[in-house]
Motif scaffolding. Sequence first.
Motif, PDB file in Angstrom:
ATOM      1  N   SER A  13       0.941  -1.278  -0.064  1.00  0.00           N
ATOM      2  CA  SER A  13      -0.086  -0.012   0.167  1.00  0.00           C
ATOM      3  C   SER A  13       0.826   1.291   0.007  1.00  0.00           C
ATOM      4  O   SER A  13       2.156   1.321   0.411  1.00  0.00           O
ATOM      5  CB  SER A  13      -0.987   0.110   1.366  1.00  0.00           C
ATOM      6  OG  SER A  13      -0.316  -0.057   2.421  1.00  0.00           O
ATOM      7  N   ARG A  15       0.489   5.332   1.621  1.00  0.00           N
ATOM      8  CA  ARG A  15      -0.551   5.877   2.340  1.00  0.00           C
ATOM      9  C   ARG A  15       0.027   7.333   2.459  1.00  0.00           C
ATOM     10  O   ARG A  15       1.324   7.763   2.797  1.00  0.00           O
ATOM     11  CB  ARG A  15      -0.645   5.277   3.726  1.00  0.00           C
ATOM     12  CG  ARG A  15      -1.067   3.808   3.804  1.00  0.00           C
ATOM     13  CD  ARG A  15      -0.854   3.143   4.836  1.00  0.00           C
ATOM     14  NE  ARG A  15       0.229   3.112   5.756  1.00  0.00           N
ATOM     15  CZ  ARG A  15       0.286   3.440   7.093  1.00  0.00           C
ATOM     16  NH1 ARG A  15      -0.685   3.698   7.763  1.00  0.00           N
ATOM     17  NH2 ARG A  15       1.692   3.343   7.722  1.00  0.00           N
ATOM     18  N   ILE A  30      -6.038  14.466   7.421  1.00  0.00           N
ATOM     19  CA  ILE A  30      -6.297  13.594   6.470  1.00  0.00           C
ATOM     20  C   ILE A  30      -5.589  12.558   6.542  1.00  0.00           C
ATOM     21  O   ILE A  30      -4.240  12.400   6.615  1.00  0.00           O
ATOM     22  CB  ILE A  30      -6.261  14.238   4.949  1.00  0.00           C
ATOM     23  CG1 ILE A  30      -7.265  15.385   4.638  1.00  0.00           C
ATOM     24  CG2 ILE A  30      -6.532  12.882   3.895  1.00  0.00           C
ATOM     25  CD1 ILE A  30      -7.197  16.039   3.371  1.00  0.00           C
ATOM     26  N   ARG A  31      -6.044  11.116   6.414  1.00  0.00           N
ATOM     27  CA  ARG A  31      -5.493   9.709   6.535  1.00  0.00           C
ATOM     28  C   ARG A  31      -6.087   9.095   5.567  1.00  0.00           C
ATOM     29  O   ARG A  31      -7.236   9.082   5.364  1.00  0.00           O
ATOM     30  CB  ARG A  31      -5.419   9.305   7.697  1.00  0.00           C
ATOM     31  CG  ARG A  31      -4.349   8.056   7.809  1.00  0.00           C
ATOM     32  CD  ARG A  31      -4.492   7.314   8.978  1.00  0.00           C
ATOM     33  NE  ARG A  31      -4.106   8.103  10.211  1.00  0.00           N
ATOM     34  CZ  ARG A  31      -3.064   7.956  10.937  1.00  0.00           C
ATOM     35  NH1 ARG A  31      -2.084   7.252  10.637  1.00  0.00           N
ATOM     36  NH2 ARG A  31      -2.748   8.869  11.938  1.00  0.00           N
ATOM     37  N   THR A  32      -5.166   8.745   4.459  1.00  0.00           N
ATOM     38  CA  THR A  32      -5.896   7.992   3.289  1.00  0.00           C
ATOM     39  C   THR A  32      -4.872   6.886   2.608  1.00  0.00           C
ATOM     40  O   THR A  32      -3.748   7.193   2.940  1.00  0.00           O
ATOM     41  CB  THR A  32      -6.418   8.610   2.188  1.00  0.00           C
ATOM     42  OG1 THR A  32      -7.092   7.847   1.152  1.00  0.00           O
ATOM     43  CG2 THR A  32      -5.207   9.523   1.287  1.00  0.00           C
ATOM     44  N   MET A  33      -5.472   5.936   1.956  1.00  0.00           N
ATOM     45  CA  MET A  33      -4.609   4.668   1.449  1.00  0.00           C
ATOM     46  C   MET A  33      -5.075   4.265   0.188  1.00  0.00           C
ATOM     47  O   MET A  33      -6.398   4.391  -0.118  1.00  0.00           O
ATOM     48  CB  MET A  33      -4.643   3.640   2.677  1.00  0.00           C
ATOM     49  CG  MET A  33      -3.751   2.285   2.239  1.00  0.00           C
ATOM     50  SD  MET A  33      -4.272   0.865   3.219  1.00  0.00           S
ATOM     51  CE  MET A  33      -5.952   0.534   2.771  1.00  0.00           C
ATOM     52  N   GLU A  34      -3.988   3.739  -0.629  1.00  0.00           N
ATOM     53  CA  GLU A  34      -4.579   2.949  -1.555  1.00  0.00           C
ATOM     54  C   GLU A  34      -3.722   1.824  -1.876  1.00  0.00           C
ATOM     55  O   GLU A  34      -2.366   1.892  -1.329  1.00  0.00           O
ATOM     56  CB  GLU A  34      -4.300   3.862  -3.032  1.00  0.00           C
ATOM     57  CG  GLU A  34      -5.158   5.104  -3.236  1.00  0.00           C
ATOM     58  CD  GLU A  34      -5.307   5.674  -4.481  1.00  0.00           C
ATOM     59  OE1 GLU A  34      -4.816   5.012  -5.425  1.00  0.00           O
ATOM     60  OE2 GLU A  34      -5.459   6.891  -4.759  1.00  0.00           O
ATOM     61  N   SER A  62      -2.679  11.481  -7.118  1.00  0.00           N
ATOM     62  CA  SER A  62      -3.923  11.610  -6.510  1.00  0.00           C
ATOM     63  C   SER A  62      -3.630  12.384  -5.017  1.00  0.00           C
ATOM     64  O   SER A  62      -4.418  13.050  -4.610  1.00  0.00           O
ATOM     65  CB  SER A  62      -4.983  10.458  -6.331  1.00  0.00           C
ATOM     66  OG  SER A  62      -4.380   9.531  -5.399  1.00  0.00           O
ATOM     67  N   PHE A  63      -2.499  11.698  -4.554  1.00  0.00           N
ATOM     68  CA  PHE A  63      -2.049  12.267  -3.323  1.00  0.00           C
ATOM     69  C   PHE A  63      -1.706  13.908  -3.416  1.00  0.00           C
ATOM     70  O   PHE A  63      -1.839  14.704  -2.468  1.00  0.00           O
ATOM     71  CB  PHE A  63      -1.073  11.486  -2.799  1.00  0.00           C
ATOM     72  CG  PHE A  63      -1.468  10.270  -1.968  1.00  0.00           C
ATOM     73  CD1 PHE A  63      -2.999   9.761  -1.976  1.00  0.00           C
ATOM     74  CD2 PHE A  63      -0.511   9.499  -1.572  1.00  0.00           C
ATOM     75  CE1 PHE A  63      -3.053   8.635  -1.456  1.00  0.00           C
ATOM     76  CE2 PHE A  63      -1.052   8.208  -1.089  1.00  0.00           C
ATOM     77  CZ  PHE A  63      -2.155   7.686  -1.020  1.00  0.00           C
ATOM     78  N   ILE A  66      -4.586  16.230  -3.180  1.00  0.00           N
ATOM     79  CA  ILE A  66      -5.004  16.437  -1.736  1.00  0.00           C
ATOM     80  C   ILE A  66      -4.082  17.270  -1.053  1.00  0.00           C
ATOM     81  O   ILE A  66      -4.398  18.224  -0.419  1.00  0.00           O
ATOM     82  CB  ILE A  66      -5.081  14.911  -0.949  1.00  0.00           C
ATOM     83  CG1 ILE A  66      -6.092  14.182  -1.670  1.00  0.00           C
ATOM     84  CG2 ILE A  66      -5.281  15.226   0.314  1.00  0.00           C
ATOM     85  CD1 ILE A  66      -6.140  12.813  -1.130  1.00  0.00           C
ATOM     86  N   ARG A 226     -12.230   2.032  12.330  1.00  0.00           N
ATOM     87  CA  ARG A 226     -10.964   2.541  12.790  1.00  0.00           C
ATOM     88  C   ARG A 226     -10.700   2.902  14.436  1.00  0.00           C
ATOM     89  O   ARG A 226     -10.123   2.573  15.036  1.00  0.00           O
ATOM     90  CB  ARG A 226     -10.466   3.578  12.041  1.00  0.00           C
ATOM     91  CG  ARG A 226      -8.959   4.009  12.356  1.00  0.00           C
ATOM     92  CD  ARG A 226      -8.373   5.227  11.409  1.00  0.00           C
ATOM     93  NE  ARG A 226      -7.056   5.396  11.773  1.00  0.00           N
ATOM     94  CZ  ARG A 226      -6.917   6.507  12.290  1.00  0.00           C
ATOM     95  NH1 ARG A 226      -7.504   7.254  13.053  1.00  0.00           N
ATOM     96  NH2 ARG A 226      -5.207   6.831  12.669  1.00  0.00           N
ATOM     97  N   HIS A 261     -10.491  -5.091   3.202  1.00  0.00           N
ATOM     98  CA  HIS A 261     -10.332  -4.117   2.176  1.00  0.00           C
ATOM     99  C   HIS A 261      -9.840  -5.120   1.000  1.00  0.00           C
ATOM    100  O   HIS A 261      -9.152  -6.006   0.958  1.00  0.00           O
ATOM    101  CB  HIS A 261      -8.849  -3.438   2.520  1.00  0.00           C
ATOM    102  CG  HIS A 261      -8.889  -2.255   1.634  1.00  0.00           C
ATOM    103  ND1 HIS A 261      -8.338  -2.536   0.211  1.00  0.00           N
ATOM    104  CD2 HIS A 261      -9.054  -1.005   1.552  1.00  0.00           C
ATOM    105  CE1 HIS A 261      -8.009  -1.591  -0.614  1.00  0.00           C
ATOM    106  NE2 HIS A 261      -8.453  -0.392   0.237  1.00  0.00           N
TER     107      HIS A 261
END
Length: 304
Positions: A13, A15, A30-34, A62-63, A66, A226, A261
């Motif tokens: 991943s 993040r 913000i905290r996001t993951m792909e 994409s990050f 953001i 979470r 996920h």
Amino acid sequence: MSQVAVIDCGTNSIRLLIAEISGSTFKEVIRTMEIVRLGQGVDENKAFHPDAINRTLLAVKSFKEIIDKNKVDKIRFCATSATRDAMNRNLFIDGVRDILNVQVEVIPGEEEAALSFTGATYQLDQGSGPFLVVDIGGGSTEFVYGDKKVISAKSVNIGCVRMSERHLINQPPTMDQITSAIVDIDIAITQAAVSVPINSAKSLIAVAGTATTVAAAALDLSKYDRDLIHLSKISADKVHKVAQMFQSMNKSEISALPYMHEGRVDVITAGSLVLSRVMAATGVVEFVASESDILDGMAFSLIN
């Protein structure tokens, strides 16, 4: 108050965390993951697959969108196990630089472990130490022991993607595949124990997606939550049962679990097996699942 952006790119991943930090005050913005599987085939080929690089750079783009929408003072981008192993890592590093205008830091396992330790323990009562923080990633697993600071650390190559590609080819895996994985995992844990006193900690803290997904399974959550997972205490008996459950399921059954996920479906069996063997080796009765990890440690590193 300083607002920072940190990106952790592992084997499975990538993040992003944007946080406001002032002294010991930490506010997540913000905290996001792909799931990008950058480490696809790296264990066997020692090189990144072009598709994996492309997937990861799309996530970086994409990050960037953001980050651009949030005024940040500093950016730090760290890459770990897969990038350490890939001979063609510069293709990825150059691609990130072109997008974000930052230099990718390919950090050694021991630094990865130290950052995870900081992130996992800053919210905890120091009276519950000394701590053993275990970070099961895609390519490697970090063991780090300490109290208020790191005393010893070791990184070993038994991540969930690496063990899946190396051993657990089928889902459900065969008994021979499970046995060969256990041998590999136990050897690596023994190597880690030479440097890290894995049986001496008062509390075992497990971070990253494998540990939190095992916690979600043990808690029988109706969705990935979470807040419910963070700092939950999961018994060793439940860890072993969850690992056995995943070993008995096919991919469709795992995919249907409400907390799963999609990017973990084909690697959670290996990851949970690693955690189960860690629990057995340390002899602890439970682990604490932490949603705070290397990202939080990276964020703090930018203001110290």
